[in-house]
Structures are given as structure tokens and as C-alpha cells.
Design an enzyme around this catalytic site. Structure first.
Site, PDB file in Angstrom:
ATOM      1  N   GLY A 140       0.824  -1.204   0.000  1.00  0.00           N
ATOM      2  CA  GLY A 140       0.000   0.000   0.000  1.00  0.00           C
ATOM      3  C   GLY A 140       0.854   1.247   0.000  1.00  0.00           C
ATOM      4  CB  CYS A 141       0.142   4.677   1.178  1.00  0.00           C
ATOM      5  SG  CYS A 141       0.967   6.269   1.385  1.00  0.00           S
ATOM      6  CG  PHE A 142       5.866   5.100  -0.717  1.00  0.00           C
ATOM      7  CD1 PHE A 142       5.165   6.274  -0.487  1.00  0.00           C
ATOM      8  CD2 PHE A 142       6.548   4.973  -1.929  1.00  0.00           C
ATOM      9  CE1 PHE A 142       5.155   7.298  -1.424  1.00  0.00           C
ATOM     10  CE2 PHE A 142       6.543   5.999  -2.873  1.00  0.00           C
ATOM     11  CZ  PHE A 142       5.845   7.166  -2.615  1.00  0.00           C
TER      12      PHE A 142
END
Length: 222
Positions: free
Chosen positions: A54-56
Site C-alpha cells: 500500500g502507501c509507502f
């Protein structure tokens, strides 16, 4: 009728080239999936591991909280294009996912434990995304550098699948290349605690992880 034939001819040409382009991209992506893994040597006694979940911004903060982890860098991995950017990866056409490079002390935390952190800090059954972030650029990928790491990953993935009685979404890729993200993405959660996304997505996800694995956390002073 002639105009209609011309439009149809143009549509078929566009479709032909589009399909050819997709086929080429699929072949290039398959080559990445079946590449020979590259093993990153220790540097000053520190090892490196690579994860996409997902979002880093979220993943970076999670691994930064783990004992034995020195630094986490946000970037892109798993795709077939060179020099990916945030803008290009968001098209979903590069094959890359937002990923992190975890720099850690293997004498303090093992790769096996980092894999536990990986599966334990996400929704492991969500396909092509995590939480509100959806798309192939947010898909879960876990990267191996050698057969031992691959075995660890596949064993844990299989056990989790049996435990949950569900398919685990994470793809298992050989590690080949990590592309560092733009500077403004690095340490984003720490530098922008007031950001609405950080407040509503990143911090709650980090806190759920901390509650689940208190024994893995760094001391507060760290």
C-alpha cells in the site's frame, strides 16, 4: 457509410496497437516476475529488505518503529519500466508498486521477523491495494533475494492462508531493483503529522501495528 467505415478502420488500428502494447507490457512484467534475484550485500553490517504494502508513507513509518531497523526509504519496485516516478507509477502502467527499502541490523532483527511485520501490518487479503488506496501501484509484493528468503516468505504466506482460510494477496517477486522515490516522500509521516491522510490512515495503521507487536518496538527514546 464511407465515414462509418473510416471510423471503424481507425478504431481497429487503435485497438490493434493498444493490444500489442499491452502484450508487450505483460511480457516485460513476466520477465520481472521470473528474473534471477539479486542479493544485496551487507554494508557496514547492515542488510536490506524490500516490501510493498500500500502507501509507502504508511509502510515506512511501520518499519521505522521496529527494533533493529536503522532506516527506511520509500520508493518503487516490481515493475518493468526504468526511472519510475510518483506520477508514472500512479498510472498503473509501469508495473511498479510503492515499496520500501528496509535497512536493518540482522543481529538484532531477522528477515523472518520483518516478514511477520509485513503480514501483520496490513490486510493480507486485500487485492491491489491497502485500505482506501486502490490500484496495482498499491498492491502487496514481498521481495526475496535468495532461496532461503523465498522459502521463509512462502512458508509464512501458506500458514497465514490456512489460518485465515483465505487467499493471501501478496505477490512474491525476486528482487531486482529498487528506485528511490522523490525527496518529498521520505519520512513523510514524521514531517507532516497534520496531513489529513496521515491523521486518518497512516497513524491509525501504525497504531494498530504497535498494539499487535509491542515486543518488536523500539524504546520511546529511539
Amino acid at each position: 457509410m464511407l465515414h462509418l467505415k473510416s471510423m471503424l478502420s481507425t478504431f481497429l488500428i487503435v485497438l490493434f496497437f493498444s493490444c500489442n502494447n499491452m502484450a508487450q507490457q505483460n511480457q516485460e512484467q513476466d520477465a520481472i516476475r521470473h528474473a534471477t534475484p539479486i542479493e544485496v550485500p551487507l554494508q557496514n553490517g547492515k542488510a536490506r529488505a524490500y516490501f510493498a504494502s500500500g502507501c509507502f508513507w504508511c509502510v515506512e513509518a511501520i518499519y521505522e518503529s521496529v527494533k533493529g531497523v536503522d532506516e527506511v526509504i520509500s520508493g518503487y519496485a516490481g515493475g518493468h519500466t526504468k526511472n519510475p516516478t510518483y506520477a508514472s507509477s500512479n498510472t498503473g502502467k509501469t508495473g511498479h508498486a510503492e515499496a520500501v527499502e528496509v535497512i536493518y541490523n540482522p543481529d538484532v532483527v531477522s528477515f523472518s521477523t520483518l516478514v511477520d511485520v509485513y503480514f501483520g501490518s496490513q490486510n493480507p487479503t486485500q487485492v491491489n491495494g491497502q485500505g482506501p488506496d486502490k490500484g496495482s501501484q498499491y498492491r502487496s509484493i514481498i521481495f526475496y533475494q535468495n532461496d532461503e528468503q523465498k522459502h521463509i516468505i512462502e512458508t509464512k504466506k501458506s500458514a497465514l492462508s490456512k489460518k485465515l482460510n483465505a487467499n493471501i494477496a501478496a505477490e512474491v517477486y525476486p528482487f531486482t531493483k529498487f528506485w528511490k522515490a522523490e525527496d518529498y516522500h521520505q519520512n513523510y509521516e514524521k514531517r507532516h503529522p497534520e496531513d489529513p491522510y496521515v491523521q486518518n490512515v497512516s497513524i491509525p495503521r501504525l497504531n494498530r501495528f504497535k498494539a499487535k507487536f509491542p515486543e518488536l518496538l523500539k524504546d520511546a527514546k529511539n
